[in-house]
Write a protein that holds these residues in place. Sequence first.
Motif, PDB file in Angstrom:
ATOM      1  N   ASP A 151       0.857  -1.183   0.000  1.00  0.00           N
ATOM      2  CA  ASP A 151       0.000   0.000   0.000  1.00  0.00           C
ATOM      3  C   ASP A 151       0.902   1.244   0.000  1.00  0.00           C
ATOM      4  OD1 ASP A 151      -2.516  -1.586   0.541  1.00  0.00           O
ATOM      5  OD2 ASP A 151      -1.363  -2.073   2.326  1.00  0.00           O
ATOM      6  N   THR A 152       0.297   2.422   0.152  1.00  0.00           N
ATOM      7  CA  THR A 152       1.117   3.642   0.206  1.00  0.00           C
ATOM      8  C   THR A 152       1.188   4.204   1.622  1.00  0.00           C
ATOM      9  OG1 THR A 152      -0.851   4.830  -0.561  1.00  0.00           O
ATOM     10  CG2 THR A 152       0.822   4.322  -2.214  1.00  0.00           C
ATOM     11  N   TYR A 153       1.020   3.358   2.634  1.00  0.00           N
ATOM     12  CA  TYR A 153       1.078   3.839   4.024  1.00  0.00           C
ATOM     13  C   TYR A 153       2.477   4.354   4.386  1.00  0.00           C
ATOM     14  CZ  TYR A 153      -3.346   1.287   4.484  1.00  0.00           C
ATOM     15  OH  TYR A 153      -4.630   0.834   4.315  1.00  0.00           O
ATOM     16  N   VAL A 154       3.489   3.589   4.034  1.00  0.00           N
ATOM     17  CA  VAL A 154       4.856   4.023   4.334  1.00  0.00           C
ATOM     18  C   VAL A 154       5.174   5.303   3.563  1.00  0.00           C
ATOM     19  CG1 VAL A 154       7.295   3.428   4.060  1.00  0.00           C
ATOM     20  CG2 VAL A 154       5.679   1.718   4.922  1.00  0.00           C
ATOM     21  N   ALA A 155       4.767   5.343   2.297  1.00  0.00           N
ATOM     22  CA  ALA A 155       5.014   6.536   1.486  1.00  0.00           C
ATOM     23  C   ALA A 155       4.329   7.764   2.078  1.00  0.00           C
ATOM     24  CB  ALA A 155       4.534   6.301   0.047  1.00  0.00           C
ATOM     25  N   ALA A 156       3.136   7.575   2.639  1.00  0.00           N
ATOM     26  CA  ALA A 156       2.431   8.709   3.242  1.00  0.00           C
ATOM     27  C   ALA A 156       3.230   9.252   4.434  1.00  0.00           C
ATOM     28  CB  ALA A 156       1.025   8.287   3.675  1.00  0.00           C
ATOM     29  N   MET A 157       3.768   8.360   5.262  1.00  0.00           N
ATOM     30  CA  MET A 157       4.608   8.818   6.370  1.00  0.00           C
ATOM     31  C   MET A 157       5.836   9.564   5.853  1.00  0.00           C
ATOM     32  SD  MET A 157       4.511   6.035   9.454  1.00  0.00           S
ATOM     33  CE  MET A 157       5.523   4.801   8.655  1.00  0.00           C
ATOM     34  N   LYS A 158       6.466   9.016   4.821  1.00  0.00           N
ATOM     35  CA  LYS A 158       7.667   9.656   4.290  1.00  0.00           C
ATOM     36  C   LYS A 158       7.360  11.003   3.651  1.00  0.00           C
ATOM     37  CE  LYS A 158      10.379   5.507   3.417  1.00  0.00           C
ATOM     38  NZ  LYS A 158      11.008   4.686   2.354  1.00  0.00           N
ATOM     39  N   GLY A 218      -0.361  -5.356 -13.523  1.00  0.00           N
ATOM     40  CA  GLY A 218      -1.346  -4.933 -14.517  1.00  0.00           C
ATOM     41  C   GLY A 218      -2.615  -4.336 -13.954  1.00  0.00           C
ATOM     42  N   ASP A 219      -2.711  -4.154 -12.638  1.00  0.00           N
ATOM     43  CA  ASP A 219      -3.951  -3.667 -12.014  1.00  0.00           C
ATOM     44  C   ASP A 219      -3.965  -2.125 -12.011  1.00  0.00           C
ATOM     45  OD1 ASP A 219      -6.148  -3.084 -10.438  1.00  0.00           O
ATOM     46  OD2 ASP A 219      -5.697  -4.598  -8.921  1.00  0.00           O
ATOM     47  N   VAL A 220      -4.381  -1.576 -13.150  1.00  0.00           N
ATOM     48  CA  VAL A 220      -4.354  -0.118 -13.336  1.00  0.00           C
ATOM     49  C   VAL A 220      -5.249   0.577 -12.319  1.00  0.00           C
ATOM     50  CG1 VAL A 220      -4.809   1.754 -14.981  1.00  0.00           C
ATOM     51  CG2 VAL A 220      -3.810  -0.388 -15.780  1.00  0.00           C
ATOM     52  N   MET A 221      -6.409  -0.022 -12.024  1.00  0.00           N
ATOM     53  CA  MET A 221      -7.333   0.626 -11.090  1.00  0.00           C
ATOM     54  C   MET A 221      -6.718   0.742  -9.691  1.00  0.00           C
ATOM     55  SD  MET A 221     -11.067  -0.492  -9.721  1.00  0.00           S
ATOM     56  CE  MET A 221     -12.126   0.715  -8.901  1.00  0.00           C
ATOM     57  N   ARG A 222      -6.068  -0.316  -9.237  1.00  0.00           N
ATOM     58  CA  ARG A 222      -5.443  -0.256  -7.918  1.00  0.00           C
ATOM     59  C   ARG A 222      -4.345   0.820  -7.885  1.00  0.00           C
ATOM     60  NH1 ARG A 222      -4.308  -3.573  -3.420  1.00  0.00           N
ATOM     61  NH2 ARG A 222      -3.241  -2.210  -1.947  1.00  0.00           N
ATOM     62  N   GLY A 223      -3.575   0.891  -8.966  1.00  0.00           N
ATOM     63  CA  GLY A 223      -2.563   1.940  -9.042  1.00  0.00           C
ATOM     64  C   GLY A 223      -3.188   3.322  -8.981  1.00  0.00           C
ATOM     65  N   TRP A 245      -4.461   8.335  -5.964  1.00  0.00           N
ATOM     66  CA  TRP A 245      -5.475   9.224  -5.396  1.00  0.00           C
ATOM     67  C   TRP A 245      -5.277   9.348  -3.886  1.00  0.00           C
ATOM     68  CZ3 TRP A 245      -9.189   7.849  -1.731  1.00  0.00           C
ATOM     69  CH2 TRP A 245     -10.141   8.841  -1.463  1.00  0.00           C
ATOM     70  N   ARG A 246      -4.961   8.220  -3.277  1.00  0.00           N
ATOM     71  CA  ARG A 246      -4.857   8.164  -1.825  1.00  0.00           C
ATOM     72  C   ARG A 246      -3.659   8.953  -1.288  1.00  0.00           C
ATOM     73  NH1 ARG A 246      -5.821   2.501   1.500  1.00  0.00           N
ATOM     74  NH2 ARG A 246      -6.430   3.583   3.380  1.00  0.00           N
ATOM     75  N   ILE A 247      -2.528   8.852  -1.972  1.00  0.00           N
ATOM     76  CA  ILE A 247      -1.301   9.480  -1.467  1.00  0.00           C
ATOM     77  C   ILE A 247      -1.188  10.944  -1.889  1.00  0.00           C
ATOM     78  CG2 ILE A 247       0.132   8.807  -3.456  1.00  0.00           C
ATOM     79  CD1 ILE A 247       1.401   8.694   0.120  1.00  0.00           C
ATOM     80  N   VAL A 250       3.902  11.439 -15.298  1.00  0.00           N
ATOM     81  CA  VAL A 250       4.480  10.783 -16.465  1.00  0.00           C
ATOM     82  C   VAL A 250       4.130   9.303 -16.412  1.00  0.00           C
ATOM     83  CG1 VAL A 250       6.615  10.269 -17.697  1.00  0.00           C
ATOM     84  CG2 VAL A 250       6.434  12.388 -16.388  1.00  0.00           C
ATOM     85  N   GLY A 251       3.631   8.752 -17.519  1.00  0.00           N
ATOM     86  CA  GLY A 251       3.319   7.327 -17.545  1.00  0.00           C
ATOM     87  C   GLY A 251       2.479   6.971 -18.750  1.00  0.00           C
ATOM     88  N   PRO A 252       1.859   5.792 -18.716  1.00  0.00           N
ATOM     89  CA  PRO A 252       1.018   5.364 -19.835  1.00  0.00           C
ATOM     90  C   PRO A 252      -0.348   6.043 -19.799  1.00  0.00           C
ATOM     91  CG  PRO A 252       1.000   3.697 -18.110  1.00  0.00           C
ATOM     92  CD  PRO A 252       1.961   4.755 -17.664  1.00  0.00           C
ATOM     93  N   ASP A 253      -0.942   6.224 -20.949  1.00  0.00           N
ATOM     94  CA  ASP A 253      -2.280   6.812 -21.041  1.00  0.00           C
ATOM     95  C   ASP A 253      -3.322   5.704 -20.977  1.00  0.00           C
ATOM     96  OD1 ASP A 253      -4.371   8.569 -21.378  1.00  0.00           O
ATOM     97  OD2 ASP A 253      -4.199   8.577 -23.571  1.00  0.00           O
ATOM     98  N   ASN A 254      -3.513   5.174 -19.769  1.00  0.00           N
ATOM     99  CA  ASN A 254      -4.453   4.054 -19.618  1.00  0.00           C
ATOM    100  C   ASN A 254      -5.391   4.234 -18.420  1.00  0.00           C
ATOM    101  OD1 ASN A 254      -2.827   3.610 -17.419  1.00  0.00           O
ATOM    102  ND2 ASN A 254      -1.919   1.708 -18.177  1.00  0.00           N
ATOM    103  N   GLY A 255      -5.451   5.450 -17.891  1.00  0.00           N
ATOM    104  CA  GLY A 255      -6.333   5.705 -16.764  1.00  0.00           C
ATOM    105  C   GLY A 255      -5.627   5.739 -15.421  1.00  0.00           C
ATOM    106  N   LEU A 256      -4.343   5.408 -15.412  1.00  0.00           N
ATOM    107  CA  LEU A 256      -3.606   5.311 -14.151  1.00  0.00           C
ATOM    108  C   LEU A 256      -3.679   6.597 -13.326  1.00  0.00           C
ATOM    109  CD1 LEU A 256      -1.653   3.659 -12.348  1.00  0.00           C
ATOM    110  CD2 LEU A 256       0.228   4.473 -13.787  1.00  0.00           C
ATOM    111  N   PHE A 257      -3.740   7.733 -14.000  1.00  0.00           N
ATOM    112  CA  PHE A 257      -3.780   9.010 -13.289  1.00  0.00           C
ATOM    113  C   PHE A 257      -5.195   9.584 -13.211  1.00  0.00           C
ATOM    114  CE2 PHE A 257       0.319   8.535 -15.428  1.00  0.00           C
ATOM    115  CZ  PHE A 257       1.178   8.587 -14.341  1.00  0.00           C
ATOM    116  N   GLY A 258      -6.179   8.750 -13.539  1.00  0.00           N
ATOM    117  CA  GLY A 258      -7.543   9.245 -13.717  1.00  0.00           C
ATOM    118  C   GLY A 258      -8.199   9.744 -12.444  1.00  0.00           C
TER     119      GLY A 258
END
Lengths: 274, 274, 274
Positions: free
Chosen positions: A12-19, C41-46, C51-53, C88-96
């Motif tokens: 997850d991004t928990y460690v990244a959030a702390m950093k 390959g899990d673009v949605m999780r990425g 979004w979270r961080i 910077v990255g692929p245009d596949n929704g990763l930054f959506g």
Amino acid sequence: MISILSDFGLEDTYVAAMKAVLHTIAPSEKLLDLTHDVPPGDVMRGALELWRIAPFLPSGTVILGVVDPGVGTERKAIAFRNDKFTCVGPDNGLFGYLLDEKALISAVELSNKEYQMKQASMTFHGRDIFAPAAAYLATGVPLTEFGPHIEALIRLPQPALKIEDGGVIRGEILYSDRFGNLVTSIGKLSRHGSILVCDPWIGENKLREIKTPDPSISLPDGSEIKLMKAFGDVPEGSLTAYIGSSGLLEIAVNSGSASESTGLQRGDHIELKP
Amino acid sequence: MISILSDFGLEDTYVAAMKAVLHTIAPSEKLLDLTHDVPPGDVMRGALELWRIAPFLPSGTVILGVVDPGVGTERKAIAFRNDKFTCVGPDNGLFGYLLDEKALISAVELSNKEYQMKQASMTFHGRDIFAPAAAYLATGVPLTEFGPHIEALIRLPQPALKIEDGGVIRGEILYSDRFGNLVTSIGKLSRHGSILVCDPWIGENKLREIKTPDPSISLPDGSEIKLMKAFGDVPEGSLTAYIGSSGLLEIAVNSGSASESTGLQRGDHIELKP
Amino acid sequence: MISILSDFGLEDTYVAAMKAVLHTIAPSEKLLDLTHDVPPGDVMRGALELWRIAPFLPSGTVILGVVDPGVGTERKAIAFRNDKFTCVGPDNGLFGYLLDEKALISAVELSNKEYQMKQASMTFHGRDIFAPAAAYLATGVPLTEFGPHIEALIRLPQPALKIEDGGVIRGEILYSDRFGNLVTSIGKLSRHGSILVCDPWIGENKLREIKTPDPSISLPDGSEIKLMKAFGDVPEGSLTAYIGSSGLLEIAVNSGSASESTGLQRGDHIELKP
């Protein structure tokens, strides 16, 4: 330098959030990951890892430790200083083995909201309370600014370690490392063919020297292993025991996993016989 | 910069202990983790990863490599220089594929205890011998200070790679990566519809160009795969082969794991046919 | 600072190769690992992790994101700016999901080979196209240098989130974190005993306050859970729900795994009832 230990894992991004919080408040501080793969909620394992790494961390290091199954409940958020480190985290024993070696100088409860994230969450004090405190402490904010002084910190039980009059040392398995090596509670410094046993959790003043040229280790199933110098001293696949890199007796299989081959787990008892 | 590769994993504090030593001796050096998840004791995999990453590391990098199943036994602790890097680690072949590309300039055995941790352990030379050496080398201590010159380093066997007169190229599976992509020993640079085969372990002087517009790969079970440009060139779930990002032929399943679906393992033989 | 997210894992040297490229081009930039353990390959999780961080990353951060199952196919390589970040990255929704919060300022396709590695591979754009672009952008090369302007970016479907007139909120499971906590699509900021629901994927303008002193969560099997403040508010082993550290409703087991004990997976529907 700010050193970080947690049970957050890296998926997850928990460690990244702390950093990110550390970097925002204290951008010039170096960050050192101790480990983030403490088993979830395993405070004792976290405490052992902090004890293990502490001798190698430079004086003045801020240690941010978060293994915190009681987050959001009554347990206190704390910071304290001893003669070498400043530590920040939950008051649940995580720093307990570290503390046994060095005198506690001063401890406070982290209650001053000025040094917390706004609207701190109930479940992620690592990001919202501990990381800001660690960062502000690293930049020189005095400990007394963070909250009221507290007297005593929560302690974990000491690992089992008993030296019998006959010279038999009783200890227990503490954990298995990445290689399947079983780290035990029996501490030793080898000197001149004798065994110098100390209780690492209490301090070096409880040293006891046992003269024995050829000690052996008894496992719960009755089998015995000879003490060697390194796991490479026995054939591949063989069980062996030696004094590991933290001064603790370890049980290992050369090029294999002692954890798997013996099935031993935390709390299982072993004996070292002269 | 000091780049670090090991099989220590990240669940213990072994890597952190090495970094704490590096930081204490050479506080201004940047640290780059190459990987710490080499399978325990897998020297060949470590050697392949070092070969793979080497072209991207800046000249002058110190490489600290510790995949060291023989720690505490007779194997030597070494440091050496070639025209691009300074390398520190066990003399067990770990740097062997790296060396094949660049001439060895000078190598020493790490025997000078002035540049080691006091009372170096028998089981953690990464922390007690290699990390101090890497850090002192990064700060400019001459290689000759660390111990006596040695002539030859231990080498691993070369991966299987043979070019038959009929144009058939025989190679083997080297390992599976995180995605289940099978990396093979067959090296290639694609040019103008022909295949330029080289033995990457020997050097580019053994290049051989094979003209073929449409090569195919034979697996041990007799099945054949066409060579494509990328794994996305076949439907999801289909097996394919392409030249991977290190110039080696890879076998993959689009959005799946070729390692799982084929069951192929290190040492299994494959053929590329014109 | 350059922040990096990928699905490369840490067992190979893929992440290290990207960092070596970043370091070579932009040696003075700090690097922050967000996570590299997005499921392959899990673009949605990425996209969810970004979004979270995002709220915790400093303004001006360059985000290098590589979850890229379509590498080597028709999908575009892109870079863009919004009012806080350069991505910077692929245009596949990763930054959506990141984009939904902040207005897009400018986007380009990464076609200028001057800012790519020579002979870029077909399967590792992270190293050969995205990392060089991120590094050059961090050093101040203007976005317009990298290629032609593009209008629209690929978007992922929005997570399910619907507020019924009766006050029932329907959402879905998004993923399980390291602790087995199930993160849902239902967003909330708690105030004065009422629930303030917002659609985090659209923006805070779609807030809706629902007065309820005692909401409960319905799972697909018909069972109901009361909303608590933290997982420690229920006995060990009990199922609970609370507003997690990103403002999303989470379902958890105190000192256990809700993912394992409920069997719920991404896309399974839940309801929050007043």
